[in-house]
Design a protein around this motif. Structure first.
Motif, PDB file in Angstrom:
ATOM      1  N   MET A  97     -43.906  15.415  22.590  1.00 32.31           N
ATOM      2  CA  MET A  97     -44.166  14.338  21.624  1.00 32.31           C
ATOM      3  C   MET A  97     -43.231  13.151  21.838  1.00 32.31           C
ATOM      4  O   MET A  97     -43.669  12.004  21.790  1.00 32.31           O
ATOM      5  N   SER A  98     -41.965  13.404  22.109  1.00 31.43           N
ATOM      6  CA  SER A  98     -41.011  12.301  22.287  1.00 31.43           C
ATOM      7  C   SER A  98     -41.337  11.486  23.537  1.00 31.43           C
ATOM      8  O   SER A  98     -41.233  10.251  23.530  1.00 31.43           O
ATOM      9  N   GLU A  99     -41.736  12.143  24.621  1.00 34.07           N
ATOM     10  CA  GLU A  99     -42.080  11.427  25.849  1.00 34.07           C
ATOM     11  C   GLU A  99     -43.369  10.634  25.687  1.00 34.07           C
ATOM     12  O   GLU A  99     -43.488   9.528  26.202  1.00 34.07           O
ATOM     13  N   VAL A 100     -44.344  11.198  24.974  1.00 35.08           N
ATOM     14  CA  VAL A 100     -45.603  10.487  24.746  1.00 35.08           C
ATOM     15  C   VAL A 100     -45.345   9.235  23.909  1.00 35.08           C
ATOM     16  O   VAL A 100     -45.873   8.155  24.185  1.00 35.08           O
ATOM     17  N   SER A 101     -44.502   9.358  22.868  1.00 39.41           N
ATOM     18  CA  SER A 101     -44.219   8.193  22.013  1.00 39.41           C
ATOM     19  C   SER A 101     -43.480   7.108  22.799  1.00 39.41           C
ATOM     20  O   SER A 101     -43.719   5.922  22.602  1.00 39.41           O
ATOM     21  N   LYS A 102     -42.600   7.493  23.712  1.00 37.37           N
ATOM     22  CA  LYS A 102     -41.908   6.504  24.533  1.00 37.37           C
ATOM     23  C   LYS A 102     -42.888   5.765  25.447  1.00 37.37           C
ATOM     24  O   LYS A 102     -42.771   4.557  25.652  1.00 37.37           O
ATOM     25  N   SER A 103     -43.840   6.485  26.001  1.00 32.03           N
ATOM     26  CA  SER A 103     -44.756   5.858  26.948  1.00 32.03           C
ATOM     27  C   SER A 103     -45.795   4.968  26.258  1.00 32.03           C
ATOM     28  O   SER A 103     -46.272   4.002  26.850  1.00 32.03           O
ATOM     29  N   VAL A 104     -46.159   5.230  24.982  1.00 29.80           N
ATOM     30  CA  VAL A 104     -47.159   4.400  24.298  1.00 29.80           C
ATOM     31  C   VAL A 104     -46.536   3.271  23.492  1.00 29.80           C
ATOM     32  O   VAL A 104     -47.253   2.425  22.976  1.00 29.80           O
ATOM     33  N   GLU A 105     -45.212   3.207  23.380  1.00 26.28           N
ATOM     34  CA  GLU A 105     -44.551   2.100  22.675  1.00 26.28           C
ATOM     35  C   GLU A 105     -44.849   0.778  23.368  1.00 26.28           C
ATOM     36  O   GLU A 105     -44.968  -0.258  22.724  1.00 26.28           O
ATOM     37  N   GLN A 106     -44.979   0.769  24.650  1.00 25.27           N
ATOM     38  CA  GLN A 106     -45.259  -0.452  25.387  1.00 25.27           C
ATOM     39  C   GLN A 106     -46.637  -1.004  25.037  1.00 25.27           C
ATOM     40  O   GLN A 106     -46.874  -2.206  25.126  1.00 25.27           O
ATOM     41  N   LEU A 107     -47.535  -0.149  24.606  1.00 26.11           N
ATOM     42  CA  LEU A 107     -48.876  -0.585  24.218  1.00 26.11           C
ATOM     43  C   LEU A 107     -48.932  -1.055  22.763  1.00 26.11           C
ATOM     44  O   LEU A 107     -49.964  -1.529  22.307  1.00 26.11           O
ATOM     45  N   GLY A 108     -47.857  -0.905  22.048  1.00 20.46           N
ATOM     46  CA  GLY A 108     -47.806  -1.339  20.655  1.00 20.46           C
ATOM     47  C   GLY A 108     -48.169  -0.230  19.677  1.00 20.46           C
ATOM     48  O   GLY A 108     -48.316  -0.489  18.488  1.00 20.46           O
ATOM     49  N   LEU A 109     -48.325   0.966  20.135  1.00 18.77           N
ATOM     50  CA  LEU A 109     -48.634   2.089  19.252  1.00 18.77           C
ATOM     51  C   LEU A 109     -47.333   2.722  18.794  1.00 18.77           C
ATOM     52  O   LEU A 109     -46.362   2.802  19.524  1.00 18.77           O
TER      53      LEU A 109
END
Length: 127
Positions: A97-109
């Motif tokens: 979950m932490s890695e997924v949230s880091k990778s989608v922050e760039q998309l604005g999610l």
């Protein structure tokens, strides 16, 4: 009667052969034992043995070739297993979950702060 005369004459004669050493027969060499006729008669057998020797040599070459191929494939399988384990561990790490949230922050999610809500639709019959 004749036998008696022969015995008497043999006894009267001095034995000369006792003083002379026995004559040795000439030793036959191995080259003399192999003649053309014996060679021609055994030619089919010799040819059969030569063919068997060629088959034996070819069989051993093929067996060694297959052993080398088996060893090569075994090494390749070990390599692929290690690659599979590495890819699997990387996937497990990236699906946290932490890695997924880091990778989608760039998309604005962003991660939800409130729990998800269930939407219930009413059927037209229930109105």
């Amino acid at each position: 009667m004749l036998q008696e005369e022969v015995i008497e004459t043999n006894q009267e004669e001095p034995t000369v052969t006792e003083n002379i050493p026995p004559v040795k027969e000439p030793k036959k060499e191995w080259r003399l034992r192999i003649n053309y006729r014996a060679l021609v008669q055994n030619l089919p057998y010799i040819g059969f043995l030569a063919v068997l020797a060629l088959i034996y040599i070819a069989n051993s070459h093929l067996a060694e070739k297959k052993i080398r191929r088996i060893n090569q494939l075994g090494k390749e399988i070990k390599e692929l297993k290690w690659e599979y384990i590495n890819v699997k561990s990387e996937l497990m790490f990236r699906s946290k979950m932490s890695e997924v949230s880091k990778s989608v922050e760039q998309l604005g999610l962003k991660q939800l702060s409130s729990p998800p809500q269930k939407i219930v639709l009413k059927k037209e019959n229930e109105k």
